[in-house]
Scaffold this motif. Structure first.
Motif, short mmCIF file in Angstrom:
data_model
loop_
_atom_site.label_atom_id
_atom_site.label_comp_id
_atom_site.label_asym_id
_atom_site.label_seq_id
_atom_site.Cartn_x
_atom_site.Cartn_y
_atom_site.Cartn_z
N PHE A 17 0.86 -1.19 0.00
CA PHE A 17 0.00 0.00 0.00
C PHE A 17 0.90 1.23 0.00
N ALA A 18 0.30 2.41 -0.04
CA ALA A 18 1.07 3.66 -0.01
C ALA A 18 1.49 3.91 1.43
N TYR A 19 2.70 3.53 1.77
CA TYR A 19 3.18 3.61 3.15
C TYR A 19 3.31 5.09 3.58
N PRO A 20 2.71 5.45 4.71
CA PRO A 20 2.80 6.84 5.19
C PRO A 20 4.11 7.10 5.91
N VAL A 21 5.19 7.23 5.15
CA VAL A 21 6.53 7.39 5.71
C VAL A 21 7.23 8.59 5.08
N ASP A 22 8.35 8.95 5.65
CA ASP A 22 9.15 10.06 5.10
C ASP A 22 10.11 9.58 4.02
N VAL A 23 10.60 8.35 4.18
CA VAL A 23 11.57 7.79 3.23
C VAL A 23 11.17 6.35 2.91
N LEU A 24 11.10 6.02 1.62
CA LEU A 24 10.78 4.66 1.19
C LEU A 24 11.99 4.09 0.46
N ILE A 25 12.46 2.94 0.94
CA ILE A 25 13.66 2.30 0.40
C ILE A 25 13.28 0.99 -0.28
N ASN A 26 13.68 0.84 -1.52
CA ASN A 26 13.57 -0.44 -2.20
C ASN A 26 14.84 -0.62 -3.03
N TYR A 27 15.76 -1.44 -2.54
CA TYR A 27 17.06 -1.58 -3.19
C TYR A 27 17.08 -2.68 -4.24
N ASN A 28 15.95 -3.30 -4.51
CA ASN A 28 15.92 -4.40 -5.47
C ASN A 28 16.17 -3.90 -6.88
N ALA A 61 13.23 -2.26 -8.72
CA ALA A 61 12.44 -1.30 -7.95
C ALA A 61 11.85 -0.18 -8.80
N MET A 62 12.58 0.24 -9.83
CA MET A 62 12.10 1.34 -10.69
C MET A 62 10.80 0.97 -11.40
N GLU A 63 10.61 -0.32 -11.63
CA GLU A 63 9.43 -0.78 -12.36
C GLU A 63 8.16 -0.78 -11.50
N MET A 64 8.28 -0.53 -10.21
CA MET A 64 7.12 -0.63 -9.31
C MET A 64 6.25 0.62 -9.31
N ASN A 65 6.73 1.70 -9.92
CA ASN A 65 5.94 2.91 -10.13
C ASN A 65 5.28 3.42 -8.84
N TYR A 66 6.10 3.73 -7.86
CA TYR A 66 5.59 4.25 -6.60
C TYR A 66 4.86 5.59 -6.76
N PRO A 67 5.33 6.50 -7.63
CA PRO A 67 4.59 7.77 -7.77
C PRO A 67 3.12 7.56 -8.12
N LYS A 68 2.82 6.60 -8.99
CA LYS A 68 1.41 6.35 -9.35
C LYS A 68 0.63 5.79 -8.17
N LEU A 69 1.27 4.87 -7.42
CA LEU A 69 0.61 4.30 -6.24
C LEU A 69 0.21 5.40 -5.26
N TYR A 70 1.12 6.33 -5.00
CA TYR A 70 0.85 7.39 -4.04
C TYR A 70 -0.15 8.41 -4.60
N GLN A 112 10.33 10.57 0.16
CA GLN A 112 11.62 10.51 -0.50
C GLN A 112 11.84 9.06 -0.93
N LEU A 113 12.26 8.86 -2.17
CA LEU A 113 12.45 7.51 -2.69
C LEU A 113 13.93 7.19 -2.81
N ILE A 114 14.31 6.05 -2.26
CA ILE A 114 15.68 5.53 -2.40
C ILE A 114 15.54 4.17 -3.08
N LEU A 115 15.79 4.14 -4.39
CA LEU A 115 15.44 2.98 -5.19
C LEU A 115 16.62 2.45 -6.00
N GLY A 116 16.65 1.13 -6.17
CA GLY A 116 17.58 0.50 -7.09
C GLY A 116 18.79 -0.14 -6.45
#
Length: 352
Positions: free
Chosen positions: A115-126, A129-138, A147-151
Motif C-alpha cells: 500500500f502507499a506507506y505513510p513514511v518520510d523515506v521509502l527504500i527499495n534496493y531491489n 524497484a524502478m518498475e514498481m511505479n511508486y509515484p502512481k501508487l501514491y 523521498q524515494l531511495i530505489l535500485g
C-alpha cells in the motif's frame, strides 16, 4: 550523537533477511558515528544482534500482529529518542506507521508494494524497484510521496563485501556454492543435496551448502554429507564473502544473498521460492547478471532443469565470465553507506 532505531524481525517462519539487512545498515551507521538500537518482537535473533555489538530490545509480542505491540514499541522510542526510525516488516499497517511517524523521521524498506506507506523515506534496493511505479501508487491513493531511495545502487551489504579482490574465472569449475536462505520453508536444501549426489554429470564437483539458522533438515543433510564427500556443510558462517570466493559458481534462492554473490562476481543460477522474490529475480536475469531456474513451487521438471543448467554453466567458461562482469557492474557493495547518508540528510529530495 545522532540515533537510529531499527524495528525488524527474523525467525523460523520469515527467515533472517530483514534482520541481516538492518544489521548491514547499522554497521554503516556506526562507522559514521551514529548510535543504533534494534527492536524485535521475540528473541530469535537477539543474540546475533548483540554479537554485532548493538543493543536489542525485545517486545515479547507476535511479529505478525504489529498493532498489538504499538504501546510497547512507543515506550522504547520515547526513551531512546531516535532521529530516524527504520521499519522493516511485511506486517506493518497504515495506522502503525502513522503512529511511528509522529516521533521521528520514518523510513521503511519495501519490496512488495502492499500500500502507499505513510513514511518520510521509502527504500527499495531491489534491481527491479524502478518498475514498481511508486509515484502512481501514491497519486492514486492521495498520499504524499515520500523521498524515494530505489535500485541496486543502494543494496545494503556488510563491510566484508566492499572493495573485494575477486579471483579470475577458472576454466574448470570445481566448487559450487548453494544457499536456500535462512529458514528454507520449502525444504530445498535437502532436496538439492539428494539430487546432486545422484546426478552422474555433477559427480566431479564439490557442493558447499550454507544452512540457515532455522534449516529444518539439518540432521538429514548431515547424514547425507557423511556418506558423500562432495557435500560440505556450513553453519553460522562468520565471513560469507570468503566462502563465496572459494567457489566458482553458485545456486541461490532469489533473496538478498543474490546481491552478495554479485559483489563477489559470482556466476549464479537463482530460483524463486517466495512471491516477493519474483521482481528481483526477473530484473537480474533480464540484465544477464544471472540465470533463472524458475519457481521451485510451481515449475514442472524444476529439479531436472536445475541440474542441467548447473552442468551447462559449469562447462561454459565464456558465459561465466560474462555473468561475472555483469554482476560486479550491478553491485558496488557501498549501498548501506549510501542509504544511511541519505537517511540522515535534512534534505528530502528524491535520490532514486
Amino acid at each position: 550523537m545522532k540515533k537510529i532505531l531499527f524495528r525488524a524481525d527474523g525467525n523460523a517462519q520469515i527467515g533472517a533477511g530483514h534482520i541481516m539487512r538492518c544489521l548491514s545498515l547499522g554497521m554503516a551507521a556506526r562507522e559514521l558515528g551514529i548510535l543504533c538500537k534494534y527492536v524485535t518482537a521475540d528473541d530469535s535473533f537477539s543474540g546475533t544482534i548483540k554479537e554485532y555489538g548493538f543493543e536489542c530490545e525485545i517486545l515479547h509480542t507476535d511479529y505478525y500482529d504489529m498493532e498489538q505491540e504499538l504501546n510497547k514499541c512507543l515506550e522504547v522510542i520515547q526513551k531512546f529518542q531516535p532521529d530516524v526510525i527504520l521499519a522493516d516488516s511485511y506486517y506493518v499497517t497504515h495506522s502503525y506507521l502513522t503512529e511511528l511517524k509522529k516521533y521521528a523521521k520514518l523510513a521503511y524498506i519495501d519490496d512488495i508494494k502492499s500500500f502507499a506507506y505513510p513514511v518520510d523515506v521509502l527504500i527499495n534496493y531491489n534491481s527491479g524497484a524502478m518498475e514498481m511505479n511508486y509515484p502512481k501508487l501514491y497519486q492514486d491513493s492521495k498520499t504524499e510521496l515520500p523521498q524515494l531511495i530505489l535500485g541496486d545502487h543502494f543494496v545494503p551489504l556488510r563491510q566484508e563485501f566492499q572493495n573485494l579482490k575477486r579471483k579470475p574465472v577458472k576454466s574448470k569449475v570445481t566448487d559450487i556454492f548453494f544457499s536456500a536462505g535462512g529458514a528454507d520453508p520449502e525444504r530445498i536444501a535437502l532436496r538439492f543435496a539428494r539430487e546432486v549426489v545422484h546426478n552422474e554429470q555433477l559427480s566431479g564437483y564439490k557442493f558447499h551448502l550454507v544452512l540457515g539458522a532455522f534449516e529444518p533438515d539439518v540432521e538429514e543433510i548431515k547424514k547425507l554429507a557423511e556418506k558423500h564427500t562432495q557435500i560440505c556443510i556450513y553453519q553460522n558462517v562468520k565471513k560469507m564473502s570468503e566462502l563465496m570466493q572459494q567457489c566458482d559458481m553458485a545456486v541461490s534462492a532469489a533473496g538478498s544473498t543474490l546481491y552478495e554473490l554479485c559483489a563477489c562476481g559470482m556466476p549464479t543460477i537463482t530460483y524463486v521460492l517466495a512471491d516477493n522474490q519474483k521482481l528481483g529475480e526477473s530484473s537480474l536475469c533480464g540484465k544477464g547478471v544471472m540465470k533463472s531456474a524458475g519457481d521451485v513451487r510451481t515449475k514442472t521438471g524444476f529439479w531436472d532443469d536445475l541440474m542441467e543448467m548447473m552442468y551447462l554453466l559449469a562447462e561454459n567458461c565464456e558465459e561465466r565470465q560474462k555473468m561475472r562482469e555483469s554482476a560486479v557492474r550491478t553491485v558496488d557493495g557501498m549501498g548501506a553507506e549510501h542509504i544511511i547518508k541519505n537517511l540522515m540528510s535534512s534534505e528530502g529530495k528524491d535520490v532514486s
